[in-house]
Write an enzyme that holds these catalytic residues in place. Structure first.
Site, mmCIF file in Angstrom:
data_model
loop_
_atom_site.group_PDB
_atom_site.id
_atom_site.type_symbol
_atom_site.label_atom_id
_atom_site.label_comp_id
_atom_site.label_asym_id
_atom_site.label_seq_id
_atom_site.Cartn_x
_atom_site.Cartn_y
_atom_site.Cartn_z
ATOM 1 N N TYR A 98 -15.123 27.625 1.297
ATOM 2 C CA TYR A 98 -13.724 27.219 1.431
ATOM 3 C C TYR A 98 -13.426 26.838 2.882
ATOM 4 O O TYR A 98 -13.853 27.505 3.821
ATOM 5 C CB TYR A 98 -12.768 28.357 1.007
ATOM 6 C CG TYR A 98 -11.313 27.962 1.186
ATOM 7 C CD1 TYR A 98 -10.639 27.266 0.197
ATOM 8 C CD2 TYR A 98 -10.633 28.249 2.381
ATOM 9 C CE1 TYR A 98 -9.320 26.853 0.375
ATOM 10 C CE2 TYR A 98 -9.313 27.847 2.565
ATOM 11 C CZ TYR A 98 -8.664 27.152 1.557
ATOM 12 O OH TYR A 98 -7.369 26.741 1.747
ATOM 13 N N SER B 237 18.160 -9.317 -10.271
ATOM 14 C CA SER B 237 18.110 -9.537 -8.835
ATOM 15 C C SER B 237 19.508 -9.361 -8.270
ATOM 16 O O SER B 237 20.492 -9.705 -8.919
ATOM 17 C CB SER B 237 17.601 -10.946 -8.550
ATOM 18 O OG SER B 237 18.025 -11.376 -7.267
ATOM 19 N N GLU C 126 5.185 -4.801 -12.529
ATOM 20 C CA GLU C 126 4.752 -4.958 -11.136
ATOM 21 C C GLU C 126 4.512 -3.608 -10.474
ATOM 22 O O GLU C 126 3.539 -3.419 -9.739
ATOM 23 C CB GLU C 126 5.801 -5.736 -10.342
ATOM 24 C CG GLU C 126 5.944 -7.187 -10.763
ATOM 25 C CD GLU C 126 7.117 -7.839 -10.043
ATOM 26 O OE1 GLU C 126 6.877 -8.562 -9.072
ATOM 27 O OE2 GLU C 126 8.273 -7.625 -10.460
ATOM 28 N N THR D 151 -10.571 -18.035 -19.151
ATOM 29 C CA THR D 151 -11.529 -17.634 -18.125
ATOM 30 C C THR D 151 -11.124 -18.404 -16.881
ATOM 31 O O THR D 151 -10.630 -19.540 -17.000
ATOM 32 C CB THR D 151 -12.982 -17.991 -18.500
ATOM 33 O OG1 THR D 151 -13.088 -19.415 -18.642
ATOM 34 C CG2 THR D 151 -13.423 -17.328 -19.794
ATOM 35 N N HIS D 152 -11.274 -17.820 -15.720
ATOM 36 C CA HIS D 152 -10.830 -18.437 -14.454
ATOM 37 C C HIS D 152 -9.348 -18.796 -14.492
ATOM 38 O O HIS D 152 -8.926 -19.707 -13.786
ATOM 39 C CB HIS D 152 -11.647 -19.694 -14.126
ATOM 40 C CG HIS D 152 -13.126 -19.520 -14.292
ATOM 41 N ND1 HIS D 152 -13.952 -19.103 -13.269
ATOM 42 C CD2 HIS D 152 -13.923 -19.680 -15.380
ATOM 43 C CE1 HIS D 152 -15.193 -19.031 -13.712
ATOM 44 N NE2 HIS D 152 -15.203 -19.365 -14.997
ATOM 45 N N LYS E 65 17.832 -14.175 -12.696
ATOM 46 C CA LYS E 65 16.545 -13.480 -12.737
ATOM 47 C C LYS E 65 16.505 -12.302 -13.692
ATOM 48 O O LYS E 65 17.475 -11.573 -13.858
ATOM 49 C CB LYS E 65 16.199 -12.963 -11.341
ATOM 50 C CG LYS E 65 15.988 -14.065 -10.343
ATOM 51 C CD LYS E 65 14.558 -14.487 -10.299
ATOM 52 C CE LYS E 65 13.954 -14.044 -8.990
ATOM 53 N NZ LYS E 65 12.575 -14.450 -8.899
#
Ligand code: ARG
Length: 464
Positions: free
Chosen positions: A318, A278, A291, A156-157, A284
């Site tokens: 319409y 990368s 993402e 949590t947090h 990498k």
């Protein structure tokens, strides 16, 4: 002037920019299949109520089959001058079969035509989404079932909270996607009426059988109101909100995975199949797919907002504004597909690193709650006081650069102010999970029960 299908009362051709703004063929060509399917249903209905002859119908059917084949073979020439897919299909039909082609539009308007096309398109997209979503659920379910004994970590947090089983964690996402499936069935319901036969807005000047076309096209019934039929876009709003909510779930899952896949966390390792390199940093291995799925949430929410803004304050019935709806719709349909397939692919190429999780559970004092509850249960100490003792133990361990499970009885008694010792094995994550109680908890028995519920949900979904 070039013969626009609506040219009758016009003396001059439209400006070039008018033509550019009017056209939708650059994107609504995606409707060709449903457009032809709806035209066939319309033509058969016209024949069965005696508006066109059997010979007309035969020619129209043959002609439309040829138009379909030409489009599928990439032989159809699309041009902005012919505006949209409806005009393209009709004018090509007329080129092929001659004047009979001009009878197809009897008792129909592009308003009910485009409405029926988008209804059919959305319903097909939903059927595909449903299959993909069930597969995603199955993948999650299998992972959860196979990892019932693995220890995982709850936050949590974004602060270490408590140990849970990996199954329990995975099932938390299973239920989010399960709700998406229930919601999708509702969205499908909202597209169950056929607009065909509403014509421009008030109905056709022919004895159309709207029930017949509705049934042939798989709808439950015709819209009860022809004005509503051509003006309504609620089923698209629902679809967009569904896609957006699906992506909210996907983005939260992907966010967990992106964080957990870092060197710092190391809880999961994403496989090569779902990572990219990368161009400058050789070390990498980026979680780009997760993402991108997270990022697409903005895009599909944009499509939802675009439709809401488009519809706001539109007068009945319409309005040409509505032509734009397809830009948003087609994009969100494509994104939903990628989101579902991408999420499933990530789950097929993820490894869960339990050792890292165990180490952080210990480093993060994840069993502090267990200490407090032990004092309440065994020592009859009020929870607030027990909470204070557990807090003092955490501080003590931190100050002495050690961990809760390493404190000896002396240390415990000093911290508590009374003789205190814990049973052997108290500080393992397994023991902590075993102490959880109640339906829906991470207790192994409760998780087994939960897996049963999830399995039942899945088999019911496979049957539906
Ligand atoms: N391409 C148009 C659309 O998608 C077809 C409807 C045109 N109707 C009209 N009354 N101009 O909305």
């Amino acid at each position: 002037m070039a013969d626009k299908l609506w040219h009758g009362r016009f003396e001059a051709p439209p400006s070039k920019i008018t033509e550019e703004i009017s056209e939708s063929i650059s994107y609504d060509n995606a409707l060709y299949k449903v457009d032809i399917r709806a035209s066939l249903a319309h033509a058969r209905m016209l024949q069965s109520v005696g508006v066109i002859t059997s010979e007309d119908l035969r020619q129209i059917e043959t002609g439309l089959a040829q138009v379909l084949a030409e489009i599928e073979a990439g032989k159809m020439h699309f041009s902005a001058a012919l505006e949209d897919i409806h005009m393209h299909v009709e004018s090509r039909l007329t080129e092929i079969i001659g004047d009979t082609g001009k009878k197809l539009h009897t008792g129909r308007s592009r308003n009910d035509q485009v409405a029926v096309d988008t209804h059919l398109f959305v319903r097909e997209a939903i059927a595909e989404n449903r299959r993909d979503l069930v597969e995603l659920l199955q993948t999650l379910f299998d992972l959860a079932q196979g990892n019932a004994d693995k220890i995982w970590i709850g936050y949590t947090h974004l602060q270490i909270a408590q140990p849970v089983s990996l199954s329990h964690y995975l099932l938390a996402y299973f239920w989010q996607f399960a709700r998406d499936l229930e919601f999708l069935d509702f969205v499908r319901q909202s597209a169950r009426f056929s607009p065909l036969g509403a014509a421009a807005l008030g109905g056709a000047n022919y004895p159309v059988d709207r029930q017949q076309t509705a049934t042939e096209l798989g709808f439950a019934a015709p819209y009860a109101n022809s004005m509503d039929a051509v003006a309504n876009r609620d089923y698209q709003l629902n679809y967009h909100f569904w896609v957006t909510r699906l992506f909210l779930h996907i983005s939260r899952f992907c966010e967990d995975i992106i964080i957990y896949n870092t060197t710092e966390f190391g809880y999961v390792t994403l496989g090569d199949a779902v990572t990219t390199g990368s161009s400058i940093m050789p070390q990498k291995k980026n979680p780009d797919i997760a993402e991108l799925l997270r990022g697409k949430t903005g895009r599909v929410n944009g499509n939802l907002q675009a439709l809401i803004t488009n519809l706001k304050g539109l007068p009945l019935t319409y309005n040409r504004d509505l032509q734009e709806d397809k830009v948003y719709l087609f994009d969100s349909v494509a994104q939903a597909r990628q989101g579902l397939l991408g999420m499933k692919e990530i789950l097929r190429h993820i490894r869960f690193n339990e050792e890292r999780v165990r180490d952080n559970l210990s480093r993060g004092f994840a069993l502090a709650t267990d200490i407090a509850d032990f004092l309440v249960r065994e020592k009859k100490i009020p929870f607030r006081d027990a909470h204070a003792v557990a807090g003092a133990a955490v501080k003590f361990a931190e100050d002495n650069k050690t961990r809760l499970e390493n404190l000896d009885n002396d240390a415990w008694s000093r911290i508590a102010g009374f003789a205190l010792e814990f049973p052997a094995g108290f500080f393992t994550p397994e023991a902590s999970i075993g102490r959880r109680q109640g339906e829906g908890s991470t207790n192994p028995d409760a998780v087994r029960q939960q897996l049963k519920l999830a399995g039942n949900f899945l088999s019911a979904s496979l049957q539906a």
